[in-house]
Design a protein around this motif. Sequence first.
Motif, mmCIF file in Angstrom:
data_model
loop_
_atom_site.group_PDB
_atom_site.id
_atom_site.type_symbol
_atom_site.label_atom_id
_atom_site.label_comp_id
_atom_site.label_asym_id
_atom_site.label_seq_id
_atom_site.Cartn_x
_atom_site.Cartn_y
_atom_site.Cartn_z
ATOM 1 N N GLU A 64 -3.375 55.293 79.289
ATOM 2 C CA GLU A 64 -3.236 55.219 80.748
ATOM 3 C C GLU A 64 -2.055 54.308 81.078
ATOM 4 O OE1 GLU A 64 -3.019 56.234 83.665
ATOM 5 O OE2 GLU A 64 -5.145 56.348 84.271
ATOM 6 N N TYR A 65 -1.342 54.664 82.123
ATOM 7 C CA TYR A 65 -0.241 53.824 82.582
ATOM 8 C C TYR A 65 -0.768 52.485 83.098
ATOM 9 C CZ TYR A 65 2.880 57.904 82.530
ATOM 10 O OH TYR A 65 3.634 58.990 82.160
ATOM 11 N N ILE A 66 -0.004 51.452 82.857
ATOM 12 C CA ILE A 66 -0.316 50.138 83.409
ATOM 13 C C ILE A 66 0.249 50.052 84.823
ATOM 14 C CG2 ILE A 66 0.213 47.663 83.212
ATOM 15 C CD1 ILE A 66 0.131 48.055 80.152
ATOM 16 N N GLY A 67 -0.605 49.639 85.748
ATOM 17 C CA GLY A 67 -0.166 49.439 87.125
ATOM 18 C C GLY A 67 -0.427 50.597 88.061
ATOM 19 N N LEU A 68 -0.989 51.704 87.563
ATOM 20 C CA LEU A 68 -1.325 52.831 88.434
ATOM 21 C C LEU A 68 -2.838 52.891 88.615
ATOM 22 C CD1 LEU A 68 0.929 55.860 87.357
ATOM 23 C CD2 LEU A 68 1.372 54.077 89.056
ATOM 24 N N PRO A 69 -3.328 52.763 89.840
ATOM 25 C CA PRO A 69 -4.772 52.895 90.064
ATOM 26 C C PRO A 69 -5.226 54.330 89.844
ATOM 27 C CG PRO A 69 -3.611 52.779 92.155
ATOM 28 C CD PRO A 69 -2.586 52.502 91.090
ATOM 29 N N ALA A 70 -6.519 54.509 89.624
ATOM 30 C CA ALA A 70 -7.057 55.842 89.347
ATOM 31 C C ALA A 70 -6.801 56.816 90.489
ATOM 32 C CB ALA A 70 -8.557 55.741 89.072
ATOM 33 N N SER A 75 -1.564 58.941 87.826
ATOM 34 C CA SER A 75 -2.371 58.277 86.803
ATOM 35 C C SER A 75 -3.065 59.331 85.949
ATOM 36 C CB SER A 75 -3.420 57.372 87.449
ATOM 37 O OG SER A 75 -4.446 58.136 88.055
ATOM 38 N N TYR A 76 -3.386 58.963 84.719
ATOM 39 C CA TYR A 76 -4.094 59.901 83.858
ATOM 40 C C TYR A 76 -5.555 60.050 84.271
ATOM 41 C CZ TYR A 76 0.018 60.130 80.885
ATOM 42 O OH TYR A 76 1.290 60.335 80.400
ATOM 43 N N ALA A 77 -6.098 59.039 84.940
ATOM 44 C CA ALA A 77 -7.449 59.184 85.487
ATOM 45 C C ALA A 77 -7.472 60.311 86.515
ATOM 46 C CB ALA A 77 -7.898 57.872 86.123
ATOM 47 N N HIS A 78 -6.468 60.332 87.374
ATOM 48 C CA HIS A 78 -6.369 61.391 88.385
ATOM 49 C C HIS A 78 -6.126 62.743 87.725
ATOM 50 C CE1 HIS A 78 -4.676 63.752 91.734
ATOM 51 N NE2 HIS A 78 -5.387 62.952 92.517
ATOM 52 N N TYR A 79 -5.260 62.766 86.717
ATOM 53 C CA TYR A 79 -4.981 63.990 85.959
ATOM 54 C C TYR A 79 -6.269 64.573 85.383
ATOM 55 C CZ TYR A 79 -3.242 66.798 81.983
ATOM 56 O OH TYR A 79 -3.006 67.801 81.064
#
Length: 263
Positions: A64-70, A75-79
Amino acid sequence: MEVIIRPDRLSAVDLTVRLIEKRLRDKPDLVLGLATGRTMEAVYAGLVASGVSFARCRTFNLDEYIGLPATNPNSYAHYMHTHLFSKVDIDPANTHLPYGMAPDLKLAAREYEDRIAAAGGIDLQLLGIGQAGHIGFNEPLSALMSRTRDKSLTPATRQQNAGMFGGDAQAVPSRALTMGVGTILEARELLLLACGAAKAGVIASAVEGPLTSRVSASAIQLHPSCKVVLDDDAAAELTGREYYDFVFSNEPEWAEFREETDR
């Protein structure tokens, strides 16, 4: 390592989907390691279409990228929510990604390792491969026994991922939390998918080249149960094509997949 080469991207993706689907049907409580990227979008679409249940499955993403919220669309959470989690019957509590917003990244990395261990380890880890030959965000010169940690991303990696950020490499975060190479190798089975001529060189290095930290994906050569699924373009620089095709055509474990792909 087994290398399976299919005629085109569609059939390579289809074989990957069928392999994951079979593992889920055989072991409904599978602990599944997941990857992101353009190629994986088709894999997740295929799994959704298959109707296989994720109700008892637990998942761990590579990075996961550092500094991007879900909530950030990049963000990979959103992906993962967009392409898979929101479309299958998985319990959100059973989905895990490194926490790139953590105030203490080293603690977040250790806790991620602890969650994987508490789940009993990863049964099947899905992998892509970057242009620099990396798996996860294990950039060149990553230690082959590395653990989950924060990493700086090279300009080449940021350029490769710029498509998700409107084509602007400078908009791509410069750091990420990633499973280490050693963490990945502890999965009981690895499944790497690569498609396209742009991946031919790094695939040849990873599969047939020397074991080296300059190409972190070369570490898959150490794994006792690793499958590499390629399309013709990605396999273009391999020298062992005749042998790889022989194995796929003759090994009993591939019989049901040969029948499906030959229909």
